[in-house]
Design an enzyme around this catalytic site. Structure first.
Site, PDB file in Angstrom:
ATOM      1  N   TYR A  16     -49.785 -19.057  77.785  1.00  0.00           N
ATOM      2  CA  TYR A  16     -49.902 -19.402  76.361  1.00  0.00           C
ATOM      3  C   TYR A  16     -48.614 -20.016  75.805  1.00  0.00           C
ATOM      4  O   TYR A  16     -48.659 -20.736  74.811  1.00  0.00           O
ATOM      5  CB  TYR A  16     -50.257 -18.155  75.549  1.00  0.00           C
ATOM      6  CG  TYR A  16     -51.695 -17.718  75.722  1.00  0.00           C
ATOM      7  CD1 TYR A  16     -52.700 -18.277  74.941  1.00  0.00           C
ATOM      8  CD2 TYR A  16     -52.056 -16.759  76.661  1.00  0.00           C
ATOM      9  CE1 TYR A  16     -54.021 -17.895  75.087  1.00  0.00           C
ATOM     10  CE2 TYR A  16     -53.374 -16.363  76.819  1.00  0.00           C
ATOM     11  CZ  TYR A  16     -54.352 -16.932  76.028  1.00  0.00           C
ATOM     12  OH  TYR A  16     -55.658 -16.555  76.178  1.00  0.00           O
ATOM     13  N   THR A  92     -43.249 -10.696  80.463  1.00  0.00           N
ATOM     14  CA  THR A  92     -42.313  -9.575  80.644  1.00  0.00           C
ATOM     15  C   THR A  92     -42.996  -8.341  80.048  1.00  0.00           C
ATOM     16  O   THR A  92     -42.612  -7.878  78.969  1.00  0.00           O
ATOM     17  CB  THR A  92     -40.971  -9.854  79.924  1.00  0.00           C
ATOM     18  OG1 THR A  92     -41.245 -10.343  78.597  1.00  0.00           O
ATOM     19  CG2 THR A  92     -40.133 -10.863  80.659  1.00  0.00           C
ATOM     20  N   THR A 126     -39.624 -13.123  76.246  1.00  0.00           N
ATOM     21  CA  THR A 126     -38.949 -12.098  75.439  1.00  0.00           C
ATOM     22  C   THR A 126     -38.336 -11.062  76.380  1.00  0.00           C
ATOM     23  O   THR A 126     -39.010 -10.560  77.286  1.00  0.00           O
ATOM     24  CB  THR A 126     -39.966 -11.434  74.499  1.00  0.00           C
ATOM     25  OG1 THR A 126     -40.598 -12.459  73.748  1.00  0.00           O
ATOM     26  CG2 THR A 126     -39.282 -10.452  73.558  1.00  0.00           C
ATOM     27  N   LYS A 210     -35.192 -12.166  68.499  1.00  0.00           N
ATOM     28  CA  LYS A 210     -36.613 -12.196  68.857  1.00  0.00           C
ATOM     29  C   LYS A 210     -37.260 -10.814  68.717  1.00  0.00           C
ATOM     30  O   LYS A 210     -38.334 -10.673  68.121  1.00  0.00           O
ATOM     31  CB  LYS A 210     -36.776 -12.719  70.293  1.00  0.00           C
ATOM     32  CG  LYS A 210     -38.189 -12.621  70.839  1.00  0.00           C
ATOM     33  CD  LYS A 210     -39.169 -13.460  70.023  1.00  0.00           C
ATOM     34  CE  LYS A 210     -40.592 -13.061  70.309  1.00  0.00           C
ATOM     35  NZ  LYS A 210     -41.349 -14.025  71.029  1.00  0.00           N
ATOM     36  N   HIS A 248     -44.707  -8.689  42.999  1.00  0.00           N
ATOM     37  CA  HIS A 248     -43.291  -8.374  42.751  1.00  0.00           C
ATOM     38  C   HIS A 248     -42.456  -9.378  43.561  1.00  0.00           C
ATOM     39  O   HIS A 248     -42.747  -9.599  44.742  1.00  0.00           O
ATOM     40  CB  HIS A 248     -43.006  -6.936  43.205  1.00  0.00           C
ATOM     41  CG  HIS A 248     -41.624  -6.471  42.878  1.00  0.00           C
ATOM     42  ND1 HIS A 248     -40.508  -6.975  43.510  1.00  0.00           N
ATOM     43  CD2 HIS A 248     -41.178  -5.554  41.983  1.00  0.00           C
ATOM     44  CE1 HIS A 248     -39.430  -6.390  43.019  1.00  0.00           C
ATOM     45  NE2 HIS A 248     -39.815  -5.522  42.088  1.00  0.00           N
ATOM     46  N   CYS A 264     -47.423  -9.522  71.904  1.00  0.00           N
ATOM     47  CA  CYS A 264     -46.041  -9.478  71.395  1.00  0.00           C
ATOM     48  C   CYS A 264     -45.748  -8.231  70.578  1.00  0.00           C
ATOM     49  O   CYS A 264     -44.871  -7.451  70.916  1.00  0.00           O
ATOM     50  CB  CYS A 264     -45.775 -10.722  70.557  1.00  0.00           C
ATOM     51  SG  CYS A 264     -46.225 -12.215  71.429  1.00  0.00           S
ATOM     52  N   ARG A 412     -61.321  -5.491  58.603  1.00  0.00           N
ATOM     53  CA  ARG A 412     -60.326  -6.511  58.238  1.00  0.00           C
ATOM     54  C   ARG A 412     -60.327  -6.883  56.763  1.00  0.00           C
ATOM     55  O   ARG A 412     -59.686  -7.868  56.366  1.00  0.00           O
ATOM     56  CB  ARG A 412     -60.558  -7.784  59.078  1.00  0.00           C
ATOM     57  CG  ARG A 412     -60.302  -7.601  60.566  1.00  0.00           C
ATOM     58  CD  ARG A 412     -58.816  -7.434  60.874  1.00  0.00           C
ATOM     59  NE  ARG A 412     -58.596  -6.990  62.246  1.00  0.00           N
ATOM     60  CZ  ARG A 412     -57.408  -6.611  62.712  1.00  0.00           C
ATOM     61  NH1 ARG A 412     -56.348  -6.604  61.926  1.00  0.00           N
ATOM     62  NH2 ARG A 412     -57.277  -6.214  63.940  1.00  0.00           N
TER      63      ARG A 412
HETATM   64  N1  SAJ Z   1     -52.045  -8.238  61.910  1.00  0.00           N
HETATM   65  C1  SAJ Z   1     -52.359  -7.288  60.956  1.00  0.00           C
HETATM   66  N2  SAJ Z   1     -51.896  -7.471  59.680  1.00  0.00           N
HETATM   67  C2  SAJ Z   1     -51.154  -8.549  59.331  1.00  0.00           C
HETATM   68  C3  SAJ Z   1     -50.840  -9.515  60.303  1.00  0.00           C
HETATM   69  C4  SAJ Z   1     -51.292  -9.332  61.592  1.00  0.00           C
HETATM   70  O1  SAJ Z   1     -53.029  -6.291  61.228  1.00  0.00           O
HETATM   71  O2  SAJ Z   1     -50.778  -8.648  58.155  1.00  0.00           O
HETATM   72  C5  SAJ Z   1     -52.501  -8.049  63.292  1.00  0.00           C
HETATM   73  C6  SAJ Z   1     -53.303  -9.220  63.834  1.00  0.00           C
HETATM   74  O3  SAJ Z   1     -54.666  -9.070  63.540  1.00  0.00           O
HETATM   75  C7  SAJ Z   1     -53.013  -9.118  65.323  1.00  0.00           C
HETATM   76  C8  SAJ Z   1     -51.577  -8.598  65.389  1.00  0.00           C
HETATM   77  O4  SAJ Z   1     -51.327  -8.022  64.121  1.00  0.00           O
HETATM   78  O5  SAJ Z   1     -53.868  -8.189  65.937  1.00  0.00           O
HETATM   79  C9  SAJ Z   1     -50.535  -9.631  65.720  1.00  0.00           C
HETATM   80  O6  SAJ Z   1     -50.645 -10.715  64.814  1.00  0.00           O
HETATM   81  P1  SAJ Z   1     -49.550 -11.853  64.594  1.00  0.00           P
HETATM   82  O7  SAJ Z   1     -50.034 -12.698  63.490  1.00  0.00           O
HETATM   83  O8  SAJ Z   1     -48.206 -11.258  64.440  1.00  0.00           O
HETATM   84  O9  SAJ Z   1     -49.696 -12.703  65.884  1.00  0.00           O
HETATM   85  P2  SAJ Z   1     -48.861 -12.915  67.212  1.00  0.00           P
HETATM   86  O10 SAJ Z   1     -48.576 -11.609  67.852  1.00  0.00           O
HETATM   87  O11 SAJ Z   1     -49.625 -13.916  67.953  1.00  0.00           O
HETATM   88  O12 SAJ Z   1     -47.507 -13.645  66.769  1.00  0.00           O
HETATM   89  C10 SAJ Z   1     -46.256 -12.999  66.640  1.00  0.00           C
HETATM   90  C11 SAJ Z   1     -45.465 -13.824  65.669  1.00  0.00           C
HETATM   91  N3  SAJ Z   1     -44.285 -13.112  65.247  1.00  0.00           N
HETATM   92  C12 SAJ Z   1     -43.921 -13.065  63.970  1.00  0.00           C
HETATM   93  O13 SAJ Z   1     -44.542 -13.573  63.075  1.00  0.00           O
HETATM   94  C13 SAJ Z   1     -42.679 -12.289  63.700  1.00  0.00           C
HETATM   95  C14 SAJ Z   1     -45.102 -15.142  66.305  1.00  0.00           C
HETATM   96  O14 SAJ Z   1     -44.230 -15.899  65.468  1.00  0.00           O
HETATM   97  C15 SAJ Z   1     -44.413 -14.923  67.648  1.00  0.00           C
HETATM   98  O15 SAJ Z   1     -44.190 -16.147  68.289  1.00  0.00           O
HETATM   99  C16 SAJ Z   1     -45.315 -14.105  68.528  1.00  0.00           C
HETATM  100  O16 SAJ Z   1     -45.624 -12.870  67.870  1.00  0.00           O
HETATM  101  C17 SAJ Z   1     -44.595 -13.850  69.834  1.00  0.00           C
HETATM  102  O17 SAJ Z   1     -44.896 -14.519  70.806  1.00  0.00           O
HETATM  103  O18 SAJ Z   1     -43.716 -13.024  69.860  1.00  0.00           O
END
Ligand code: SAJ
Length: 434
Positions: A16, A92, A126, A210, A248, A264, A412
């Site tokens: 990915y 990782t 990472t 990160k 806020h 992640c 959701r």
């Molecule tokens: N989720 C919630 N509530 C929210 C946001 C997300 O429950 O308000 C859930 C989502 O449904 C999902 C999980 O969290 O199951 C992860 O969602 P995500 O939007 O964080 O998606 P990732 O894991 O694909 O992306 C994150 C991102 N990190 C940050 O925003 C800090 C992305 O920028 C990174 O590149 C990625 O992890 C990574 O590869 O580390």
């Protein structure tokens, strides 16, 4: 230094992160060789076929392959020998309390054994803070080459969120951390070919940045999930409360839901826990992880309680799960909360049918080919993933398909509970209750 010192690069790991990275570099005129141990991926790339669902990527892949700018191979050694830079984007995974660096180390072995004068080595995977300096550097120096003199080494953490890969690779800011100033400069030069929004630092800071980004998000979502549980207890709609709190100017609470999935947020916080071992308060991160891990189980509790309230049980009843991908509008099932929801419902004896328009994984549930098939004669429907297509369900049609006293469990917060009730559903949602 001219902009042309890097012409040939190798990307190790075509998942990915690595696949979009390889394609985007190639689209800027660099000659890219993608390396993977999976022969199917290698074959697909060479045929110009994209195997991940990512807007714009299939077209770009076809284009760069047909122009001879990207090819794939399983032969990492010759790829490294013929390259000016190597970008490593292998998994990782975290197992228990430990980070499994075995994929990274086997990629690095190929690099070490084929290292040559001037090679730039970039790790995008990472990794726990300190890994580049304390593990990778001495390992590569076993070759007899000296970093900052004979070769260069940097950590450029990937920031790709699936579904937005091209945009994030080319426009989102990237942190670039070399083990020394020359390594940073070299890495800035090559990443400058695809992205002008680069932030220079050192390797350990880049690693730390990160893991703290993703841990921040996990902590924030855990807070939102905790608020959801409290809101259910006092009969408040948590989504309305969070929306109001976020007006806020200094508050930005994330969204609660059926759980936190993906490759992640489910693992990176453990890297920070490990780094902060014995530091007072580090358990906060573990507690947040366990709150988020609890949410899919909570969804199952809501299914059980709601069915019980109308004299039904989970056992032998049909439950439709909408969404098996870990987040909205992607096809990726890794660590999806739907997995726990489905497994628990199956173990309780439910007849579980899963429908996801993008993700073929069902985690042991029966697969429905369409929304109608999933909903037909279902006793309850569980929204596990907030795919856009699930946001505007035709509730009349849903009701006609389902059994009497239809139940919606909204994991959701995407269905308006007032509307659901008006349409005759028994609605129960995470953070909303009944
Ligand atoms: N989720 C919630 N509530 C929210 C946001 C997300 O429950 O308000 C859930 C989502 O449904 C999902 C999980 O969290 O199951 C992860 O969602 P995500 O939007 O964080 O998606 P990732 O894991 O694909 O992306 C994150 C991102 N990190 C940050 O925003 C800090 C992305 O920028 C990174 O590149 C990625 O992890 C990574 O590869 O580390």
């Amino acid at each position: 230094m001219s902009n042309d010192s890097y012409n040939n690069i190798t990307v190790i790991g075509l998942g990915y992160v690595g696949l979009p990275t390889a394609i985007v570099f190639a689209s800027r005129g660099l000659r890219v060789v993608g390396v993977d141990v999976d022969v199917d991926k290698v074959k697909a790339v060479n045929e110009g076929k994209c195997y991940i669902r990512e807007p714009g990527l299939p077209e770009l892949l076809r284009d760069v392959v047909s122009r001879g700018l990207l090819r794939a191979t399983t032969d990492g050694a010759s790829a490294v020998r013929g390259s000016d830079a190597v970008v490593i984007a292998v998994p990782t995974p975290v197992k228990g309390d430990d980070v499994d660096l075995s994929y990274l180390m086997s990629a690095l072995k190929v690099v070490r054994d084929n290292i040559h004068e001037g090679l730039l080595v970039v790790i995008e995977s990472t990794i726990p803070p300190g890994t580049t300096v304390n593990i990778v550097k001495p390992f590569l120096e076993e070759s007899g080459y000296r970093v900052e003199e004979d070769f260069y080494l940097a950590h450029v953490p990937e920031r790709i969120a699936p579904g937005k890969a091209i945009e994030e690779l080319t426009r989102a800011s990237r942190v670039v951390g070399g083990v020394g100033p020359r390594s940073t400069e070299k890495a800035l030069e090559i990443y400058g070919r695809v992205n002008s929004n680069l932030l220079a630092t050192d390797a350990t800071t880049a690693e730390f940045v990160k893991v703290i980004e993703n841990t921040f998000r996990d902590l924030n979502i855990a807070y939102a999930n905790l608020l959801a549980l409290i809101a259910e207890k006092i009969g408040v709609d948590v989504f309305e409360a969070v929306r109001l709190a976020n007006t806020h100017p200094r508050v930005k609470i994330h969204l609660p839901g059926a759980g936190v999935g993906g490759p992640c947020l489910t693992k990176d916080p453990y890297m920070l826990v490990k780094t902060g071992e014995n530091v007072f308060g580090v358990d906060l991160i573990k507690l947040a992880r366990s709150i988020n891990d609890y949410m899919p189980k909570h969804v199952v509790e809501l299914v059980e309680k709601t069915l019980e309230s109308i004299g039904k049980s989970v056992k032998n009843n049909k439950i439709a799960i909408l969404g098996t991908a870990y987040k909205a509008d992607v096809d990726d099932p890794r660590e999806s909360p739907a997995k726990t929801i489905i497994k628990e419902l199956l173990s309780l004896g439910a007849k579980v049918v899963a429908y996801d328009p993008y993700c073929p994984e069902t985690f042991g549930a029966e697969r429905a080919e369409s929304l109608e098939e999933a909903l037909r004669d279902a006793d309850a429907v569980v929204i596990a993933t907030d795919h856009t297509v699930f946001r505007n369900l035709d509730l009349d049609a849903v009701k006609r398909l389902m059994k009497d006293k239809p139940v919606i469990i909204d994991g959701r917060g995407i269905i308006d509970y007032r509307k659901a009730r008006e349409h005759g559903f028994l609605y129960c949602g995470v953070g909303v209750g009944r």
